[in-house]
Design an enzyme around this catalytic site. Structure first.
Site, PDB file in Angstrom:
ATOM      1  N   ASP A  22      26.903  58.998  55.494  1.00  0.00           N
ATOM      2  CA  ASP A  22      26.351  57.636  55.665  1.00  0.00           C
ATOM      3  C   ASP A  22      25.089  57.704  56.527  1.00  0.00           C
ATOM      4  O   ASP A  22      25.017  57.114  57.602  1.00  0.00           O
ATOM      5  CB  ASP A  22      27.389  56.698  56.293  1.00  0.00           C
ATOM      6  CG  ASP A  22      27.813  57.120  57.704  1.00  0.00           C
ATOM      7  OD1 ASP A  22      28.208  56.231  58.494  1.00  0.00           O
ATOM      8  OD2 ASP A  22      27.727  58.329  58.024  1.00  0.00           O
ATOM      9  N   ASP A  27      23.780  62.368  60.257  1.00  0.00           N
ATOM     10  CA  ASP A  27      24.094  62.803  58.884  1.00  0.00           C
ATOM     11  C   ASP A  27      22.867  63.485  58.268  1.00  0.00           C
ATOM     12  O   ASP A  27      22.973  64.504  57.586  1.00  0.00           O
ATOM     13  CB  ASP A  27      24.459  61.619  58.001  1.00  0.00           C
ATOM     14  CG  ASP A  27      25.607  60.780  58.509  1.00  0.00           C
ATOM     15  OD1 ASP A  27      25.388  60.008  59.460  1.00  0.00           O
ATOM     16  OD2 ASP A  27      26.719  60.917  57.981  1.00  0.00           O
ATOM     17  N   ASN A  52      27.113  53.671  58.646  1.00  0.00           N
ATOM     18  CA  ASN A  52      26.102  53.362  59.672  1.00  0.00           C
ATOM     19  C   ASN A  52      25.233  52.173  59.269  1.00  0.00           C
ATOM     20  O   ASN A  52      24.866  51.342  60.093  1.00  0.00           O
ATOM     21  CB  ASN A  52      25.212  54.584  59.900  1.00  0.00           C
ATOM     22  CG  ASN A  52      25.914  55.659  60.695  1.00  0.00           C
ATOM     23  OD1 ASN A  52      26.628  55.368  61.656  1.00  0.00           O
ATOM     24  ND2 ASN A  52      25.762  56.901  60.276  1.00  0.00           N
ATOM     25  N   THR A 138      31.116  63.053  56.548  1.00  0.00           N
ATOM     26  CA  THR A 138      30.589  62.754  57.888  1.00  0.00           C
ATOM     27  C   THR A 138      30.379  61.252  58.077  1.00  0.00           C
ATOM     28  O   THR A 138      29.600  60.834  58.939  1.00  0.00           O
ATOM     29  CB  THR A 138      29.257  63.492  58.132  1.00  0.00           C
ATOM     30  OG1 THR A 138      28.281  63.025  57.176  1.00  0.00           O
ATOM     31  CG2 THR A 138      29.421  64.989  58.020  1.00  0.00           C
ATOM     32  N   PHE A 180      33.929  55.657  65.344  1.00  0.00           N
ATOM     33  CA  PHE A 180      33.329  54.788  64.328  1.00  0.00           C
ATOM     34  C   PHE A 180      33.794  55.117  62.910  1.00  0.00           C
ATOM     35  O   PHE A 180      34.213  54.214  62.166  1.00  0.00           O
ATOM     36  CB  PHE A 180      31.806  54.876  64.415  1.00  0.00           C
ATOM     37  CG  PHE A 180      31.084  54.016  63.410  1.00  0.00           C
ATOM     38  CD1 PHE A 180      30.573  54.569  62.246  1.00  0.00           C
ATOM     39  CD2 PHE A 180      30.930  52.650  63.631  1.00  0.00           C
ATOM     40  CE1 PHE A 180      29.908  53.776  61.309  1.00  0.00           C
ATOM     41  CE2 PHE A 180      30.263  51.847  62.705  1.00  0.00           C
ATOM     42  CZ  PHE A 180      29.756  52.415  61.541  1.00  0.00           C
ATOM     43  N   ASN A 181      33.691  56.377  62.467  1.00  0.00           N
ATOM     44  CA  ASN A 181      34.011  56.710  61.073  1.00  0.00           C
ATOM     45  C   ASN A 181      35.438  56.299  60.716  1.00  0.00           C
ATOM     46  O   ASN A 181      35.700  55.777  59.636  1.00  0.00           O
ATOM     47  CB  ASN A 181      33.838  58.214  60.821  1.00  0.00           C
ATOM     48  CG  ASN A 181      32.382  58.614  60.741  1.00  0.00           C
ATOM     49  OD1 ASN A 181      31.514  57.769  60.504  1.00  0.00           O
ATOM     50  ND2 ASN A 181      32.102  59.883  60.953  1.00  0.00           N
ATOM     51  N   HIS A 254      26.647  64.480  66.364  1.00  0.00           N
ATOM     52  CA  HIS A 254      27.981  64.527  65.772  1.00  0.00           C
ATOM     53  C   HIS A 254      28.057  65.347  64.475  1.00  0.00           C
ATOM     54  O   HIS A 254      28.726  66.369  64.413  1.00  0.00           O
ATOM     55  CB  HIS A 254      28.458  63.101  65.438  1.00  0.00           C
ATOM     56  CG  HIS A 254      28.459  62.137  66.576  1.00  0.00           C
ATOM     57  ND1 HIS A 254      29.368  62.168  67.619  1.00  0.00           N
ATOM     58  CD2 HIS A 254      27.642  61.081  66.822  1.00  0.00           C
ATOM     59  CE1 HIS A 254      29.115  61.152  68.455  1.00  0.00           C
ATOM     60  NE2 HIS A 254      28.086  60.496  68.004  1.00  0.00           N
ATOM     61  N   ASP A 255      27.421  64.856  63.429  1.00  0.00           N
ATOM     62  CA  ASP A 255      27.710  65.348  62.077  1.00  0.00           C
ATOM     63  C   ASP A 255      27.331  66.804  61.829  1.00  0.00           C
ATOM     64  O   ASP A 255      28.056  67.497  61.102  1.00  0.00           O
ATOM     65  CB  ASP A 255      27.044  64.433  61.042  1.00  0.00           C
ATOM     66  CG  ASP A 255      27.650  63.035  61.072  1.00  0.00           C
ATOM     67  OD1 ASP A 255      26.960  62.076  60.701  1.00  0.00           O
ATOM     68  OD2 ASP A 255      28.829  62.903  61.488  1.00  0.00           O
TER      69      ASP A 255
HETATM   70  O1  RIB Z   1      31.118  58.273  65.592  1.00  0.00           O
HETATM   71  C1  RIB Z   1      30.078  59.071  65.109  1.00  0.00           C
HETATM   72  C2  RIB Z   1      30.035  59.043  63.616  1.00  0.00           C
HETATM   73  O2  RIB Z   1      29.794  57.698  63.164  1.00  0.00           O
HETATM   74  C3  RIB Z   1      28.886  59.868  63.026  1.00  0.00           C
HETATM   75  O3  RIB Z   1      29.255  60.352  61.769  1.00  0.00           O
HETATM   76  C4  RIB Z   1      27.772  58.871  62.887  1.00  0.00           C
HETATM   77  O4  RIB Z   1      26.852  59.219  61.844  1.00  0.00           O
HETATM   78  C5  RIB Z   1      28.543  57.650  62.467  1.00  0.00           C
HETATM   79  O5  RIB Z   1      28.766  57.741  61.065  1.00  0.00           O
HETATM   80 CA    CA Z   2      27.884  59.817  59.845  1.00  0.00          CA
END
Ligand code: RIB
Ligand code: CA
Length: 325
Positions: A22, A27, A52, A138, A180-181, A254-255
Site C-alpha cells: 500500500d 512500501d 496508507n 506490507t 496500522f496494517n 518498516h516495510d
Molecule cells: O505500521 C506500519 C505499516 O503501516 C507500514 O506497512 C506502513 O507502510 C503502513 O502500511
Molecule cells: Ca505498508
C-alpha cells in the site's frame, strides 16, 4: 537449528516473490530494494491494496516506483479498495496526500494490469510449482486473505509469507494496542495468521529499531542516482511524523525489513511464537497477541522477528540502491 538451515537453503536459491503493498514511502522503498536484487529475487508481480492511501493512489505509486527502477515491464495489479469487514482507514497524516510525498507525481509509464490482484495471486500460485512462491505483504492483508478464501487450494502451495505487521512490546502505532496494517483489516490478518503456512512477521518491535536517521538519509542521497535520490526525498518527508511523535532521530523504515530478511536473514533475530489477532473487542481491535513466552497452548504459527542489525540493514539498502547506476 533446522529452521535456520531451511532459511539458509531457501535464501540461497533465487526466490520467486509477490509483493502486496500500500505505497506509502516505506512500501515504495521496499519495492526499489526488491527490484535492485534480481540475482536473489524474481519479483513476479506487485499487487496493491488500500491502506496508507486509497487504492487508486497505491497502484499509481507502485507503478511510479517501477518507472524509477527502470522496470516498466513489471506487472502491477490493483486489488481490494477496502477491508473485508471494517471501513477503510488511511494514513495521509503520515504519508502525505499522495502517499509518497517527497517525490514528484507524474502519470506512470508502467501500465496497470487488467486482472484483479486477488486473481493474480490465485492464478500465479496455481500455475507455478507448489512451494515455490513467497508472498511479501506490507500493507493490510485484505488481498492475501481473500485469495485464500476465494481459492483455498492455493494455501498449501504458498512457500512462505514474509509480512510487515503487528506489535508486541512496542504497543500500537494506530491505537494503543494495534499496528496500522493489522488494524485496517484485522479479519484479514486473522485469516492469514490462521492459514498454517510458514510466516515470518516483522512487527513494530523490530521496525522501530531501524530508524532513517539524518545521517543515513544523507548517505542514501550521496549515492546520487534517481532511485537513491527518490528514496532520500521520500524518507525526508516520511520520517518527520514519527520523529515528532517518538522524539527520535528519524522514523522506522518498516516495510523494507521484509525484503531485507529475504536477502540477508542473518541481520535479524526472531522466535517461533503463536500470534493471534483480536477481532472482537473494539478497545483492542487489531492487537496481535504474541505468545513470546509460551504461556498458552496455542501452537507457534509465526517466526516473530524482534531484533535487527540496523547498521547492517542500511548498509544492505545502500549497497543495493547502487544497482540503479
Ligand atoms: O505500521 C506500519 C505499516 O503501516 C507500514 O506497512 C506502513 O507502510 C503502513 O502500511
Ligand atoms: Ca505498508
Amino acid at each position: 537449528m533446522l529452521r535456520s538451515w531451511v532459511n539458509r537453503k531457501l535464501q540461497m536459491n533465487r526466490q520467486s516473490i509477490i509483493i502486496d503493498c500500500d505505497p506509502g514511502q516505506d512500501d515504495a522503498v521496499n519495492l526499489l530494494l526488491a527490484m535492485a536484487s534480481p540475482d536473489e529475487l524474481d519479483l513476479l508481480g506487485i499487487t496493491t491494496v488500500a491502506g496508507n492511501v486509497p487504492l487508486n493512489l497505491c497502484q499509481r505509486n507502485a507503478r511510479l516506483m517501477c518507472d524509477i527502477a527502470g522496470r516498466e515491464d513489471m506487472p502491477v495489479y490493483a486489488g481490494c479498495v477496502r477491508p473485508m469487514v471494517r471501513k477503510l482507514i488511511t494514513a495521509e497524516y503520515v504519508h502525505g496526500k499522495t502517499g509518497i510525498d517527497g517525490v514528484e507525481i507524474v502519470e506512470p509509464r508502467t501500465p496497470l494490469q487488467d486482472e484483479h490482484a486477488v486473481d493474480f495471486i490465485i492464478d500465479t500460485l496455481l500455475e507455478r510449482d507448489p512451494g515455490t512462491i513467497t508472498l511479501v505483504p506490507t500493507g493490510p492483508l485484505t488481498n492475501v486473505a481473500l485469495a485464500m478464501i476465494k481459492e483455498p487450494t492455493i494455501v498449501e502451495r504458498i512457500q512462505q509469507i514474509v509480512l510487515m505487521g503487528g506489535a508486541m512490546r512496542e504497543g500500537g502505532n494506530y491505537s494503543p494496542s494495534a499496528e496500522f496494517n493489522i488494524m485496517v483489516d484485522p479479519h484479514a490478518a486473522h485469516v492469514v495468521f490462521d492459514c498454517g503456512r510458514p510466516i515470518t512477521a516483522m512487527g513494530l518491535d523490530v521496525t522501530h529499531t531501524v530508524l532513517s536517521t539524518q545521517a543515513r538519509i544523507a548517505r542514501l542521497r550521496d549515492i546520487g542516482n534517481d532511485a537513491a535520490t527518490a528514496t532520500a526525498n521520500m524518507l525526508d518527508f516520511y520520517q518527520r511524523y514519527d520523529q515528532l511523535k517518538y522524539g527520535t532521530d528519524g522514523g522506522p523504515l518498516h516495510d523494507p525489513c521484509t525484503v531485507a530478511w529475504l536477502l540477508q536473514p542473518e541481520l535479524f533475530e526472531g522466535k517461533d511464537c503463536n500470534v493471534a489477532v483480536e477481532i472482537s473487542s473494539e478497545l483492542t481491535m487489531g492487537n496481535t497477541a504474541v505468545d513470546f513466552w509460551d504461556v498458552t497452548d496455542r501452537p507457534a504459527n509465526a517466526h516473530w522477528i524482534h531484533t535487527a542489525d540496523a547498521d547492517g540493514f542500511y548498509q544492505l539498502l545502500m549497497e543495493r540502491l547502487h544497482h540503479y547506476g
